[in-house]
Design a protein around this motif. Structure first.
Motif, mmCIF file in Angstrom:
data_model
loop_
_atom_site.group_PDB
_atom_site.id
_atom_site.type_symbol
_atom_site.label_atom_id
_atom_site.label_comp_id
_atom_site.label_asym_id
_atom_site.label_seq_id
_atom_site.Cartn_x
_atom_site.Cartn_y
_atom_site.Cartn_z
ATOM 1 N N THR A 185 6.373 66.401 8.457
ATOM 2 C CA THR A 185 6.933 66.145 8.859
ATOM 3 C C THR A 185 8.633 66.768 8.009
ATOM 4 O OG1 THR A 185 8.527 64.477 8.743
ATOM 5 C CG2 THR A 185 7.348 64.982 10.761
ATOM 6 N N LEU A 186 9.384 67.941 8.370
ATOM 7 C CA LEU A 186 10.919 69.159 7.470
ATOM 8 C C LEU A 186 11.528 67.619 6.488
ATOM 9 C CD1 LEU A 186 11.115 71.965 8.848
ATOM 10 C CD2 LEU A 186 9.061 71.231 7.068
ATOM 11 N N LEU A 187 12.408 66.640 7.947
ATOM 12 C CA LEU A 187 12.771 65.477 7.969
ATOM 13 C C LEU A 187 12.363 63.802 8.033
ATOM 14 C CD1 LEU A 187 16.018 68.063 8.969
ATOM 15 C CD2 LEU A 187 15.649 66.918 6.388
ATOM 16 N N PRO A 188 12.758 63.021 7.561
ATOM 17 C CA PRO A 188 12.604 62.180 8.393
ATOM 18 C C PRO A 188 12.768 61.514 9.837
ATOM 19 C CG PRO A 188 14.480 61.516 6.627
ATOM 20 C CD PRO A 188 14.038 62.958 6.526
ATOM 21 N N ILE A 239 4.628 60.890 -1.285
ATOM 22 C CA ILE A 239 5.009 62.472 -1.900
ATOM 23 C C ILE A 239 6.271 62.608 -0.439
ATOM 24 C CG2 ILE A 239 4.908 65.095 -3.209
ATOM 25 C CD1 ILE A 239 1.869 63.288 -4.126
ATOM 26 N N VAL A 240 5.859 62.424 -0.176
ATOM 27 C CA VAL A 240 6.327 62.745 1.401
ATOM 28 C C VAL A 240 7.914 62.372 1.884
ATOM 29 C CG1 VAL A 240 6.604 62.605 4.150
ATOM 30 C CG2 VAL A 240 4.558 62.953 3.024
ATOM 31 N N SER A 241 7.855 61.021 1.241
ATOM 32 C CA SER A 241 9.056 60.352 1.290
ATOM 33 C C SER A 241 10.199 61.080 0.753
ATOM 34 C CB SER A 241 8.599 58.912 0.662
ATOM 35 O OG SER A 241 8.577 58.106 1.605
ATOM 36 N N GLN A 242 9.290 61.618 -0.744
ATOM 37 C CA GLN A 242 10.490 62.506 -1.650
ATOM 38 C C GLN A 242 10.789 63.626 -1.702
ATOM 39 O OE1 GLN A 242 8.594 62.616 -5.372
ATOM 40 N NE2 GLN A 242 7.250 60.603 -5.425
ATOM 41 N N LEU A 243 9.181 63.772 -0.439
ATOM 42 C CA LEU A 243 10.297 65.155 0.333
ATOM 43 C C LEU A 243 11.259 65.010 0.816
ATOM 44 C CD1 LEU A 243 9.842 68.644 1.327
ATOM 45 C CD2 LEU A 243 8.555 67.608 2.357
ATOM 46 N N HIS A 244 11.210 64.115 1.675
ATOM 47 C CA HIS A 244 12.682 63.278 2.582
ATOM 48 C C HIS A 244 13.825 63.215 1.603
ATOM 49 C CE1 HIS A 244 9.363 62.567 6.102
ATOM 50 N NE2 HIS A 244 9.616 64.375 5.846
ATOM 51 N N ALA A 245 13.679 62.442 1.010
ATOM 52 C CA ALA A 245 14.547 62.499 -0.035
ATOM 53 C C ALA A 245 15.701 63.398 -0.211
ATOM 54 C CB ALA A 245 14.312 61.074 -1.451
ATOM 55 N N HIS A 246 14.724 63.998 -1.314
ATOM 56 C CA HIS A 246 15.082 65.806 -1.036
ATOM 57 C C HIS A 246 15.727 66.743 -0.651
ATOM 58 C CE1 HIS A 246 14.825 69.540 -3.476
ATOM 59 N NE2 HIS A 246 14.198 70.068 -2.500
ATOM 60 N N ASN A 247 15.263 66.592 0.824
ATOM 61 C CA ASN A 247 15.417 67.327 1.942
ATOM 62 C C ASN A 247 17.153 66.765 2.872
ATOM 63 O OD1 ASN A 247 14.138 69.291 1.498
ATOM 64 N ND2 ASN A 247 12.311 68.850 3.661
ATOM 65 N N THR A 248 16.998 65.548 2.951
ATOM 66 C CA THR A 248 18.183 64.610 2.969
ATOM 67 C C THR A 248 19.238 64.895 2.216
ATOM 68 O OG1 THR A 248 17.666 62.705 2.364
ATOM 69 C CG2 THR A 248 17.308 63.164 4.470
ATOM 70 N N ALA A 249 18.705 64.854 0.536
ATOM 71 C CA ALA A 249 19.970 65.065 -0.332
ATOM 72 C C ALA A 249 20.748 66.131 0.179
ATOM 73 C CB ALA A 249 19.716 65.067 -1.291
ATOM 74 N N GLN A 250 20.043 67.401 0.511
ATOM 75 C CA GLN A 250 20.413 68.647 0.290
ATOM 76 C C GLN A 250 21.056 69.574 1.513
ATOM 77 O OE1 GLN A 250 18.294 72.568 -1.019
ATOM 78 N NE2 GLN A 250 16.879 70.955 -1.724
ATOM 79 N N GLN A 251 20.658 68.369 2.668
ATOM 80 C CA GLN A 251 21.398 68.814 3.810
ATOM 81 C C GLN A 251 22.658 67.864 4.725
ATOM 82 O OE1 GLN A 251 18.903 70.491 5.468
ATOM 83 N NE2 GLN A 251 19.704 71.366 7.504
ATOM 84 N N VAL A 254 16.556 57.279 3.055
ATOM 85 C CA VAL A 254 14.922 56.940 3.406
ATOM 86 C C VAL A 254 14.818 55.793 2.263
ATOM 87 C CG1 VAL A 254 13.141 58.783 2.910
ATOM 88 C CG2 VAL A 254 15.376 59.409 3.851
ATOM 89 N N PRO A 255 13.650 55.057 2.562
ATOM 90 C CA PRO A 255 13.372 53.876 2.097
ATOM 91 C C PRO A 255 12.406 54.444 1.117
ATOM 92 C CG PRO A 255 12.311 53.341 3.990
ATOM 93 C CD PRO A 255 13.055 55.135 4.113
ATOM 94 N N ALA A 256 12.357 53.826 -0.305
ATOM 95 C CA ALA A 256 11.666 54.562 -1.442
ATOM 96 C C ALA A 256 10.004 54.052 -1.127
ATOM 97 C CB ALA A 256 11.477 53.908 -2.562
ATOM 98 N N ASN A 257 9.398 54.973 -0.710
ATOM 99 C CA ASN A 257 8.047 54.471 -0.442
ATOM 100 C C ASN A 257 7.206 54.257 -1.556
ATOM 101 O OD1 ASN A 257 4.570 54.608 0.346
ATOM 102 N ND2 ASN A 257 5.143 56.459 1.573
#
Lengths: 374, 374
Positions: free
Chosen positions: B49-52, B156-168, B176-179
């Motif tokens: 998914t693009l976002l959590p 790594i998906v969790s990192q992507l979600h953290a990255h995407n929510t930080a930009q959004q 986004v809880p750390a995984n």
């Protein structure tokens, strides 16, 4: 058990090293698009050596040291439009591409932009060399002033090599010099972005729509975002012609975006200009306030014809201090043009090439690679 | 201009977010092998998914908190071979796979290994849940005790979600809880490796020869090397049968390697045992001094039949303190077996399933996923 003890176990076979390197490359974005009939998102590791190639330190250090001088040379040459015109006008007679660039440069020089001291130009240059045998001299093959590629993947290859030599018993990581090409390219673009100083602006990356080397470009966009919060937008020259316009201040707008920096990863080959639309896009960028990486003048300064002229006695000295010119000249391999076959020097060179073809490479005037005859 | 100001510009369209996420995933090893006719080294981003997905905090925290209890439950059940045998003997009558595992467990129990207190067992378990509507309860679907996958890519998906929510714009990264699944899996295997304490030994990853989810496995191997200097060797069960043997101390040797830990990423499905050779490989591992992730007993403790039995009144309490049993039971959805169609409770369940098929999932006894009937 100490980690060091276990490292002794880790002398790997070439096959294991290859498999590990493929995995590492794929885990770290050292990849290219797979292309062909595969999904656009499919990738495969970039071509790479598993271990660094031994290279003598002295010419390496010399090449690093000469680079700032070469950059100053490109800048000085780019500012001498009379020189560019005199050198390139004969090539322009039989080469529409060079003719179009010259014409665009003339228009730029005639415009008000040239007199505006606030113009921001960015050079991301890659100087290519071959190590000559048996002289041991490093000879410059060409200097790329537009769309210099593999800075990103090259940096990651260096990391792979450091990783592999660290694991390989008997080789230390100290032997692999750090490769900061990606980081420094990003610093250069961010510096230009900040110098242009336009609110809510972006870096416009000028690209081909179907780009196999996408990730070499994408790493720069990612780092611009991650390190500087600068956003990058990818557009083709045709996109820019369609979506772009200049606002009242001469700022380039492209769709919803205001462009602070135009960074070319396309536009260096006649193939990139199938119609006049692409030239419209190039012209729009060139005439805007955006920082250009590069300007048309930088682009022209990197042509083979100009490099050939610079190699002639006394020419470098028009653009550089004597000491700098001396340093640069050490790297010049012979470059010979073929445009005047009645010239005795050209005739001598052609005869020599026919007798000893193994000594020569036939290169086209333009950028892009892959067009050489050996 | 501050970075924050520019972030406002960065509200991206879904298409831009998708392209950026594909690039990010590909740059960060969130990938799977492409498979098909493509080169083996070709990969494509994992499904994501693009976002959590928004998820209520309370059941999330409960699931995290119950996990250590579930791990103790698996361990306790695995030590009760009489229980395993009584629960699984009926399934073993019509299922060779379960029969083989039971037989292997019996042989292990009868061997000296069982009495050797130095045995090291590693559990890498993944408990799967569904959030029930309208009750809001988190119900356990299954507990995987062998080859639990997607710990690495999930991290790594969790990192992507953290990255995407930080930009959004409008979404903070705090949500986004750390995984830590990848890191903790690596810690578990390294701890087992060090506990076994064999000179110059490796982690043996038991794999399929053609594994599309290779990178989920490879991240564990990479981290074992990068963080602990522990080397991982990939072998199929057939490889192990061919190359493996036990030395005089009962240590598993496989080719040139001494095996400290056998980590199964295969062996959970009958498909992984096309011939008796694969069972030979499993038996060799099971009878060795290597730490097993998992043992056959752990594997059996994760079967549906056992989970179904544990859900019956009073059974959990045989293995857990009353308070822990109470916590675990809250997550139990109904699990019904079909082996005794004369049983009135089974008949009632079957009738209910025929009348209301939308309430039921028909799952096989074994691990592996993808075999459900809705």
């Amino acid at each position: 058990m100490a980690g060091e003890e276990k490292a002794v176990e880790s002398v790997r076979s070439a096959e294991e090293l290859a498999q590990d390197s493929i995995a590492w490359a794929t885990q770290h974005g050292l990849v290219m698009r797979l292309g062909g009939d595969s999904p656009q998102a499919a990738v495969i590791h970039a071509p790479m050596t598993l271990l660094p190639t031994p290279f003598p330190k002295e010419p390496f250090v010399q090449a690093v040291e000469v680079m700032p001088i070469l950059n100053r040379l490109v800048d000085a040459v780019s500012r001498d439009s009379a020189f560019l015109k005199s050198v390139l006008s004969s090539a322009a007679q039989y080469d529409d591409f060079t003719a179009n660039l010259l014409e665009l440069n003339d228009a730029t020089m005639a415009s008000s932009r040239q007199t505006d001291s606030s113009e921001v130009v960015v050079g991301v240059h890659r100087s290519d060399y071959m190590l000559d045998e048996p002289s041991g001299k490093l000879l410059q093959v060409e200097l790329n002033t537009i769309a210099s590629s593999f800075g990103s993947l090259g940096s990651i290859v260096s990391q792979l090599h450091a990783h592999n030599t660290a694991q390989q018993a008997g080789m230390g990581p100290d032997g692999v010099p750090a490769n900061a090409a990606l980081a420094e390219c990003v610093i250069a673009l961010a510096t230009a972005y900040n110098a242009v100083d336009l609110e809510h602006s972006v870096v416009l990356m000028v690209v081909e729509s179907d780009e196999q080397n996408y990730y070499d470009q994408q790493w720069i966009a990612s780092q611009l975002w991650d390190v500087y919060s600068i956003r990058t937008v990818r557009k083709t020259l045709a996109d820019i012609a369609s979506e772009g316009n200049l606002d009242d201040s001469g700022n380039l707008r492209c769709g919803d975006h205001c462009v602070a920096v135009a960074y070319f990863r396309s536009g260096y080959s006649p193939d990139h200009y199938p119609t006049s639309r692409q030239w419209d896009g190039r012209r729009l960028i060139e005439s805007s306030t955006a920082a250009k990486c590069p300007t048309v003048a930088y682009h022209l300064a990197g042509t083979k014809k100009v490099q050939q002229q610079l190699a002639r006695p006394g020419v470098l000295e028009q653009f550089l201090e004597e000491e700098d010119a001396f340093h640069v000249r050490k790297f010049f391999a012979g470059l010979w043009g073929l445009e005047d076959l009645s010239d005795p020097e050209t005739q001598r060179t052609v005869q020599e090439a026919i007798s000893h073809p193994e000594k020569f490479v036939l290169k086209p005037q333009r950028e892009g690679g892959g067009n050489n005859l050996y």
